[in-house]
Scaffold this motif. Sequence first.
Motif, PDB file in Angstrom:
ATOM      1  N   ALA A   1       0.759  -1.260   0.055  1.00 23.65           N
ATOM      2  CA  ALA A   1      -0.081   0.095  -0.005  1.00 23.65           C
ATOM      3  C   ALA A   1       0.711   1.334   0.184  1.00 23.65           C
ATOM      4  CB  ALA A   1      -0.839  -0.012   1.114  1.00 23.65           C
ATOM      5  N   GLN A   2       1.880   1.175   0.723  1.00 24.11           N
ATOM      6  CA  GLN A   2       2.964   2.334   0.608  1.00 24.11           C
ATOM      7  C   GLN A   2       3.411   2.545  -0.589  1.00 24.11           C
ATOM      8  OE1 GLN A   2       5.582   1.212   3.968  1.00 24.11           O
ATOM      9  NE2 GLN A   2       4.217   1.989   5.398  1.00 24.11           N
ATOM     10  N   ALA A   3       3.742   1.465  -1.128  1.00 23.68           N
ATOM     11  CA  ALA A   3       4.189   1.830  -2.678  1.00 23.68           C
ATOM     12  C   ALA A   3       3.136   1.919  -3.683  1.00 23.68           C
ATOM     13  CB  ALA A   3       4.815   0.224  -2.945  1.00 23.68           C
ATOM     14  N   GLY A   4       1.895   2.053  -3.384  1.00 25.49           N
ATOM     15  CA  GLY A   4       0.965   2.588  -4.370  1.00 25.49           C
ATOM     16  C   GLY A   4      -0.251   1.409  -4.423  1.00 25.49           C
ATOM     17  N   ALA A   5      -0.048   0.101  -4.368  1.00 20.99           N
ATOM     18  CA  ALA A   5      -0.937  -0.942  -4.351  1.00 20.99           C
ATOM     19  C   ALA A   5      -1.970  -1.188  -3.084  1.00 20.99           C
ATOM     20  CB  ALA A   5      -0.256  -2.377  -4.763  1.00 20.99           C
ATOM     21  N   ASP A   6      -2.887  -0.229  -3.065  1.00 18.18           N
ATOM     22  CA  ASP A   6      -3.632  -0.265  -1.986  1.00 18.18           C
ATOM     23  C   ASP A   6      -4.545  -1.635  -1.779  1.00 18.18           C
ATOM     24  OD1 ASP A   6      -5.568  -0.099  -3.782  1.00 18.18           O
ATOM     25  OD2 ASP A   6      -6.110   1.853  -3.257  1.00 18.18           O
ATOM     26  N   GLY A   7      -5.319  -1.792  -0.808  1.00 21.26           N
ATOM     27  CA  GLY A   7      -6.079  -3.047  -0.269  1.00 21.26           C
ATOM     28  C   GLY A   7      -7.045  -3.387  -1.407  1.00 21.26           C
ATOM     29  N   PRO A   8      -7.862  -2.721  -1.797  1.00 24.73           N
ATOM     30  CA  PRO A   8      -8.821  -2.903  -2.949  1.00 24.73           C
ATOM     31  C   PRO A   8      -8.222  -3.554  -4.213  1.00 24.73           C
ATOM     32  CG  PRO A   8      -9.502  -1.050  -2.047  1.00 24.73           C
ATOM     33  CD  PRO A   8      -8.346  -1.348  -1.332  1.00 24.73           C
ATOM     34  N   THR A   9      -7.152  -2.691  -4.573  1.00 27.44           N
ATOM     35  CA  THR A   9      -6.110  -3.190  -5.594  1.00 27.44           C
ATOM     36  C   THR A   9      -5.759  -4.492  -5.664  1.00 27.44           C
ATOM     37  OG1 THR A   9      -5.640  -0.897  -6.234  1.00 27.44           O
ATOM     38  CG2 THR A   9      -4.287  -2.544  -7.129  1.00 27.44           C
ATOM     39  N   LEU A  10      -5.081  -4.677  -4.323  1.00 29.01           N
ATOM     40  CA  LEU A  10      -4.505  -6.084  -4.421  1.00 29.01           C
ATOM     41  C   LEU A  10      -5.622  -7.131  -4.188  1.00 29.01           C
ATOM     42  CD1 LEU A  10      -1.840  -5.730  -1.384  1.00 29.01           C
ATOM     43  CD2 LEU A  10      -1.467  -6.155  -3.696  1.00 29.01           C
ATOM     44  N   VAL A  11      -6.746  -6.789  -3.664  1.00 30.65           N
ATOM     45  CA  VAL A  11      -7.588  -8.164  -3.713  1.00 30.65           C
ATOM     46  C   VAL A  11      -8.238  -8.353  -4.841  1.00 30.65           C
ATOM     47  CG1 VAL A  11     -10.265  -8.440  -2.882  1.00 30.65           C
ATOM     48  CG2 VAL A  11      -8.426  -7.572  -1.398  1.00 30.65           C
ATOM     49  N   LEU A  12      -8.377  -7.287  -5.771  1.00 31.21           N
ATOM     50  CA  LEU A  12      -8.959  -7.357  -7.131  1.00 31.21           C
ATOM     51  C   LEU A  12      -7.831  -8.247  -7.951  1.00 31.21           C
ATOM     52  CD1 LEU A  12     -10.886  -6.604  -9.571  1.00 31.21           C
ATOM     53  CD2 LEU A  12      -9.756  -4.536  -9.879  1.00 31.21           C
ATOM     54  N   TYR A  13      -6.629  -7.866  -8.276  1.00 34.11           N
ATOM     55  CA  TYR A  13      -5.837  -8.660  -8.912  1.00 34.11           C
ATOM     56  C   TYR A  13      -5.487  -9.839  -8.315  1.00 34.11           C
ATOM     57  CZ  TYR A  13      -5.573  -4.122 -11.644  1.00 34.11           C
ATOM     58  OH  TYR A  13      -6.022  -3.199 -12.222  1.00 34.11           O
ATOM     59  N   ARG A  14      -5.481 -10.047  -7.158  1.00 36.19           N
ATOM     60  CA  ARG A  14      -5.172 -11.273  -6.518  1.00 36.19           C
ATOM     61  C   ARG A  14      -6.177 -12.336  -7.040  1.00 36.19           C
ATOM     62  NH1 ARG A  14      -5.583 -10.506  -0.264  1.00 36.19           N
ATOM     63  NH2 ARG A  14      -7.822 -10.980  -0.631  1.00 36.19           N
ATOM     64  N   ALA A  15      -7.320 -11.829  -6.986  1.00 39.35           N
ATOM     65  CA  ALA A  15      -8.659 -12.872  -7.257  1.00 39.35           C
ATOM     66  C   ALA A  15      -8.365 -13.201  -8.702  1.00 39.35           C
ATOM     67  CB  ALA A  15      -9.811 -11.769  -7.010  1.00 39.35           C
ATOM     68  N   PHE A  16      -7.975 -12.160  -9.597  1.00 38.03           N
ATOM     69  CA  PHE A  16      -7.892 -12.423 -11.060  1.00 38.03           C
ATOM     70  C   PHE A  16      -6.716 -13.664 -11.091  1.00 38.03           C
ATOM     71  CE2 PHE A  16      -9.884  -8.431 -12.481  1.00 38.03           C
ATOM     72  CZ  PHE A  16     -10.658  -9.010 -13.403  1.00 38.03           C
ATOM     73  N   LEU A  17      -5.573 -13.451 -10.457  1.00 36.92           N
ATOM     74  CA  LEU A  17      -4.514 -14.455 -10.474  1.00 36.92           C
ATOM     75  C   LEU A  17      -5.097 -15.604 -10.034  1.00 36.92           C
ATOM     76  CD1 LEU A  17      -1.500 -15.079 -11.108  1.00 36.92           C
ATOM     77  CD2 LEU A  17      -1.162 -14.296  -8.478  1.00 36.92           C
ATOM     78  N   MET A  18      -5.963 -15.770  -8.744  1.00 38.81           N
ATOM     79  CA  MET A  18      -6.030 -17.174  -8.365  1.00 38.81           C
ATOM     80  C   MET A  18      -7.137 -17.854  -9.085  1.00 38.81           C
ATOM     81  SD  MET A  18      -6.208 -16.298  -4.294  1.00 38.81           S
ATOM     82  CE  MET A  18      -6.339 -18.049  -3.869  1.00 38.81           C
ATOM     83  N   VAL A  19      -8.009 -16.966  -9.810  1.00 39.32           N
ATOM     84  CA  VAL A  19      -9.059 -17.547 -10.773  1.00 39.32           C
ATOM     85  C   VAL A  19      -8.408 -18.224 -11.761  1.00 39.32           C
ATOM     86  CG1 VAL A  19     -10.648 -16.954 -12.713  1.00 39.32           C
ATOM     87  CG2 VAL A  19     -11.106 -16.046 -10.475  1.00 39.32           C
ATOM     88  N   VAL A  20      -7.066 -17.771 -12.220  1.00 44.07           N
ATOM     89  CA  VAL A  20      -6.473 -18.398 -13.476  1.00 44.07           C
ATOM     90  C   VAL A  20      -5.654 -19.658 -12.937  1.00 44.07           C
ATOM     91  CG1 VAL A  20      -4.676 -18.011 -15.036  1.00 44.07           C
ATOM     92  CG2 VAL A  20      -6.019 -16.211 -14.779  1.00 44.07           C
ATOM     93  N   VAL A  21      -4.956 -19.434 -11.957  1.00 43.80           N
ATOM     94  CA  VAL A  21      -4.275 -20.802 -11.249  1.00 43.80           C
ATOM     95  C   VAL A  21      -5.136 -21.672 -10.832  1.00 43.80           C
ATOM     96  CG1 VAL A  21      -2.824 -21.424  -9.506  1.00 43.80           C
ATOM     97  CG2 VAL A  21      -2.474 -19.269 -10.600  1.00 43.80           C
ATOM     98  N   LEU A  22      -6.243 -21.500 -10.151  1.00 46.23           N
ATOM     99  CA  LEU A  22      -6.797 -22.453  -9.648  1.00 46.23           C
ATOM    100  C   LEU A  22      -8.138 -22.950 -10.570  1.00 46.23           C
ATOM    101  CD1 LEU A  22      -8.368 -20.758  -6.171  1.00 46.23           C
ATOM    102  CD2 LEU A  22      -6.583 -22.600  -6.527  1.00 46.23           C
ATOM    103  N   GLY A  23      -8.340 -22.306 -11.525  1.00 50.05           N
ATOM    104  CA  GLY A  23      -9.066 -22.753 -12.785  1.00 50.05           C
ATOM    105  C   GLY A  23      -8.481 -23.783 -13.600  1.00 50.05           C
ATOM    106  N   GLY A  24      -6.922 -23.273 -13.737  1.00 49.89           N
ATOM    107  CA  GLY A  24      -6.165 -24.267 -14.681  1.00 49.89           C
ATOM    108  C   GLY A  24      -5.958 -25.722 -13.914  1.00 49.89           C
ATOM    109  N   LEU A  25      -5.437 -25.465 -12.731  1.00 51.08           N
ATOM    110  CA  LEU A  25      -5.380 -26.664 -11.712  1.00 51.08           C
ATOM    111  C   LEU A  25      -6.773 -27.538 -11.750  1.00 51.08           C
ATOM    112  CD1 LEU A  25      -3.249 -25.235  -8.787  1.00 51.08           C
ATOM    113  CD2 LEU A  25      -2.391 -26.847 -10.801  1.00 51.08           C
ATOM    114  N   GLY A  26      -7.747 -26.716 -11.656  1.00 53.97           N
ATOM    115  CA  GLY A  26      -8.984 -27.639 -11.372  1.00 53.97           C
ATOM    116  C   GLY A  26      -9.604 -28.302 -12.888  1.00 53.97           C
ATOM    117  N   LEU A  27      -9.008 -27.728 -13.877  1.00 53.06           N
ATOM    118  CA  LEU A  27      -9.400 -28.166 -15.191  1.00 53.06           C
ATOM    119  C   LEU A  27      -8.518 -29.495 -15.640  1.00 53.06           C
ATOM    120  CD1 LEU A  27     -10.129 -25.278 -17.408  1.00 53.06           C
ATOM    121  CD2 LEU A  27     -11.798 -27.174 -16.792  1.00 53.06           C
ATOM    122  N   ALA A  28      -7.255 -29.199 -14.973  1.00 55.72           N
ATOM    123  CA  ALA A  28      -6.093 -30.399 -15.297  1.00 55.72           C
ATOM    124  C   ALA A  28      -6.516 -31.399 -14.536  1.00 55.72           C
ATOM    125  CB  ALA A  28      -4.665 -29.764 -14.965  1.00 55.72           C
ATOM    126  N   ARG A  29      -7.080 -31.125 -13.251  1.00 56.60           N
ATOM    127  CA  ARG A  29      -7.312 -32.528 -12.314  1.00 56.60           C
ATOM    128  C   ARG A  29      -8.282 -33.270 -12.754  1.00 56.60           C
ATOM    129  NH1 ARG A  29      -7.172 -32.267  -5.916  1.00 56.60           N
ATOM    130  NH2 ARG A  29      -7.568 -34.432  -5.573  1.00 56.60           N
TER     131      ARG A  29
END
Length: 296
Positions: free
Chosen positions: A31-59
């Motif tokens: 947050a001190q570097a410019g990536a505040d809480g809502p920003t982190l939550v949003l892009y973190r969720a995007f990343l996890m959707v891609v990773v978890l979706g890929g792993l789920g489909l592979a499995r």
Amino acid sequence: MSRNTTLFGLSIGLTAALCYGANVPYAKLAAQAGADGPTLVLYRAFLMVVVLGGLGLARSRSLAVPAGSRLPVLGLGIATSFVGLCYISSVAFIPVGVATILYYTYPLMILLVAPLVDGERLTPARLGIFALAFAGLFIALGPNFTSLDWRGLTLALMGAAAAAAQFFCAARATRGSTPLIAGFWTQLIIIPIALAACLFAGRLNPPSVLVVAAFPAGMHILLFVLAFGFHLLAARLTLPAALGLVFCAEPVASILLATQVLGEGLTLAQISGGALVLIAVMVSVLAESRKQVAPA
């Protein structure tokens, strides 16, 4: 569930709590570097959707949620969203210590509701363990009760209620589905809610902000991914009342890591209170591991 399964679930839950706690100091640096809480939550969720979706489909080649688990998965996504939004927003109106103590009443909420939802007994031992952990948090955080705003109090308690709901939903979502699929849909549900929060706050930063705050943002996301994954796995193996007590270790991990990452010194009160919390968590793990836990 067997004793070994319960002990393993509680151990995984403790690991999740420590990872959740450890990501907080890195979130502050981001947050001190410019990536505040809502920003982190949003892009973190995007990343996890891609990773978890890929792993789920592979499995399993499918991300479909069984009909009986759809409502719990929906509830898990909504509750997880409101945990962060309400808790983080509360500190704009009340001191962090007060917000944290109010938020960590959620293990007590779980204990009180568990007899109605899961048919568990509200035992004096569990209440005593919670009282010890809560006293430790109160001592360690040393809240200032001179500046109280009803909006902050309401938001912190709403965050606590959402956290309690998250534990019950996670238990049902992961037993009717896999943690991978439940996690995928949970993060997908979070995206529009986090996006709305960013737009409401007027802080919809571009993804490039994560490059500027690469190290702290990366550490925060990595620790959260580990914490969330362990949390869902533990929820599948352990009943919410027992798991909620273990999560009292989360703020202790935040305090300890803050001394290393943020250079914050430990006071005698923080050391004493943190020790009480850790004692309560260890007693909880030992007590629960010795019981034969009935299936939910």
